[in-house]
Design an enzyme around this catalytic site. Sequence first.
Site, PDB file in Angstrom:
ATOM      1  N   ARG A  51      46.510  60.358  13.250  1.00 27.77           N
ATOM      2  CA  ARG A  51      46.677  61.483  12.995  1.00 27.77           C
ATOM      3  C   ARG A  51      45.198  62.571  13.659  1.00 27.77           C
ATOM      4  NH1 ARG A  51      46.686  63.619   8.612  1.00 27.77           N
ATOM      5  NH2 ARG A  51      48.848  62.045   7.798  1.00 27.77           N
ATOM      6  N   TYR A 103      56.660  82.027  28.723  1.00 23.98           N
ATOM      7  CA  TYR A 103      57.157  81.173  28.898  1.00 23.98           C
ATOM      8  C   TYR A 103      58.489  81.666  27.294  1.00 23.98           C
ATOM      9  CZ  TYR A 103      58.988  76.464  28.050  1.00 23.98           C
ATOM     10  OH  TYR A 103      59.906  75.160  27.115  1.00 23.98           O
ATOM     11  N   ASP A 175      47.586  80.092  28.558  1.00 27.63           N
ATOM     12  CA  ASP A 175      47.563  79.761  28.338  1.00 27.63           C
ATOM     13  C   ASP A 175      48.198  79.087  30.316  1.00 27.63           C
ATOM     14  OD1 ASP A 175      50.234  78.272  29.453  1.00 27.63           O
ATOM     15  OD2 ASP A 175      52.228  78.665  28.270  1.00 27.63           O
ATOM     16  N   LYS A 200      54.159  69.926  32.237  1.00 27.28           N
ATOM     17  CA  LYS A 200      54.105  70.269  33.057  1.00 27.28           C
ATOM     18  C   LYS A 200      53.132  69.856  34.845  1.00 27.28           C
ATOM     19  CE  LYS A 200      57.445  72.810  31.118  1.00 27.28           C
ATOM     20  NZ  LYS A 200      56.805  73.968  30.408  1.00 27.28           N
TER      21      LYS A 200
HETATM   22  C1  LIG Z   1      57.388  74.356  29.612  1.00 28.26           C
HETATM   23  C2  LIG Z   1      55.999  75.770  28.625  1.00 28.26           C
HETATM   24  C3  LIG Z   1      55.949  75.758  27.036  1.00 28.26           C
HETATM   25  C4  LIG Z   1      55.859  75.197  26.317  1.00 28.26           C
HETATM   26  O1  LIG Z   1      55.914  73.628  26.891  1.00 28.26           O
HETATM   27  P1  LIG Z   1      56.511  72.051  26.547  1.00 28.26           P
HETATM   28  O2  LIG Z   1      55.648  71.013  26.693  1.00 28.26           O
HETATM   29  O3  LIG Z   1      58.178  72.391  26.794  1.00 28.26           O
HETATM   30  O4  LIG Z   1      56.915  72.421  24.234  1.00 28.26           O
HETATM   31  C5  LIG Z   1      54.676  77.054  27.658  1.00 28.26           C
HETATM   32  N1  LIG Z   1      54.079  77.147  28.297  1.00 28.26           N
HETATM   33  C6  LIG Z   1      54.364  77.194  29.823  1.00 28.26           C
HETATM   34  C7  LIG Z   1      54.018  78.228  30.711  1.00 28.26           C
HETATM   35  C8  LIG Z   1      56.197  76.806  29.832  1.00 28.26           C
HETATM   36  O5  LIG Z   1      55.926  75.795  31.640  1.00 28.26           O
END
Ligand SMILES: *Cc1c(COP(=O)(O)O)cnc(C)c1O
Length: 383
Positions: A51, A103, A175, A200
Site C-alpha cells: 500500500r 467531469y 485534471d 482514458k
Molecule cells: C473519467 C474521468 C474522471 C474519473 O476517472 P475514473 O478513472 O473513471 O475514476 C475524472 N476526470 C475526467 C476528465 C474523466 O474523463
Amino acid sequence: MKNKKLGFETRAIHAGQNADPVTGAIMTPVYMSSTYVQSSPGVHKGYEYTRTSNPTRRAYEDCLASLEEGVRGFAFASGCAATTTILHMLSSGDHIIAADDLYGGTVRLFDRVFKQMGIEVSYVKMTDLKLTETAVRKNTKMFWLETPTNPLLQVIDIKKICALAKKVKALSVVDNTFMSPYFQKPLTLGADIVMHSATKYIGGHSDLLGGAIVTSTDALAEKIQFLTNSLGGVCSNMDSFLFLRSLKTLPIRMRAHEANAKKLADFLTAHSKVERVIYPGLKSHPQHKIASQQASGFGGMITIYVKGGLKGAKKILENVKIFQLAESLGGVESLIEHPALMTHLSIPKERREKIGVHDNLVRLSVGIESIEDLIQDLDSALR
Ligand SMILES: *Cc1c(COP(=O)(O)O)cnc(C)c1O
C-alpha cells in the site's frame, strides 16, 4: 532513468525502468508481493508494504512524473480515487473554486460527498479570469480545473488561473485527462498538482481503470504520499504493469487520435446535419489561440450540436456502426456518447442547460481507425 532532457518518446519507453538486475528481464517485473523482508526492524531495500509502495507501481509512477515534468508520481485504482486523495488535503470550512463544466463524477464527489464534510465549492466560468477572481473568498484553498473542459471543450488559460491561485495562496489542481502529458504539461505552466483518469488516454485501450497524480514539489509529494498510504486507493501491481506498457505508445497514439480528430472536425463542420462543431483545433473555437499556446496539440475529443434536438441526436447514436455508443474516452476505438443522458446525467438538468449541455449535444472520442471509415460511419448515421 529520470533525465528530463531526453525526448518525450524516449522517456515514455524508458523513464523509471531498468533491466532487472537479477535476471536481465527487459520489462519491469510484476512484483506480486504485499510485504517485503527486512534484515533488521526498519532495515529494508526501500519497500515495506505494497500500500505504501511497490516496485512495479513505482516504475510506472516515476515514468508518469517524468512525462508530466513533475517531481513525484502516484498511481491510483481510479481517477476518482486520485481526486478523493487530493481533496483530503482540505479541511472542513475550506472553499474550492471549480470550473463550471467538469467531469460528472468529480462534480458528484464535490456536491454529494465532500460538501457533507464541510467543503464549499463555487463553480465558475474559468475562461473568464475576472469572474474567477471575484469568486475568491478568505477560505479559498484550492482551484480545480479541467482543460479542455468536459464535454464543452472550453479551453482555460492554465497560466493565468494558476497565477491567480498562487496570488491568493491556494493550490491549483489541473485534471489533464483530455490532453495527456503528450500534448499538455500543466506543471510547466504553474500548476501545483496534475491529476488524470488514467482509464482514458494513459491506459488507451479501454481495458483498465486507474488514476494518477503528479506533484510539482517534494513538499506536496510528501502530503500526497501520506494521504495515499492512509486512504489506500492505490493502483494494483498488475494494472501498474499494464499502464507502464501503455505509456510506451502514448506519443504515437496521441498523434493518431489528433490526426483523425482534425479531419473529422473539418468534415463535420461542413456537414448539413450538424449545427455546430466544438474542437479546439478549429479556428472558429473561441479559445483557439490559448489552446495553441499552452498545448502542443488539440487532442482527440470533438463535441457537436446536431440538428433535430434529442431525436436528431438519438438517431446518430443508434445508427453508428464503427463508433460505439459508450461512456468513457481515450481508447484506440472510437466512441460516441450523449452527455445529457449518460456521463453528465448526475448534474441537475437546470445546471446542465445553463452551461450548454443541451439534448442535441453529442460527444465523440475519436479513435485511431482508418479515417475514411470514421467519416463514412458518421456521414451515414447523420443522414
Ligand atoms: C473519467 C474521468 C474522471 C474519473 O476517472 P475514473 O478513472 O473513471 O475514476 C475524472 N476526470 C475526467 C476528465 C474523466 O474523463
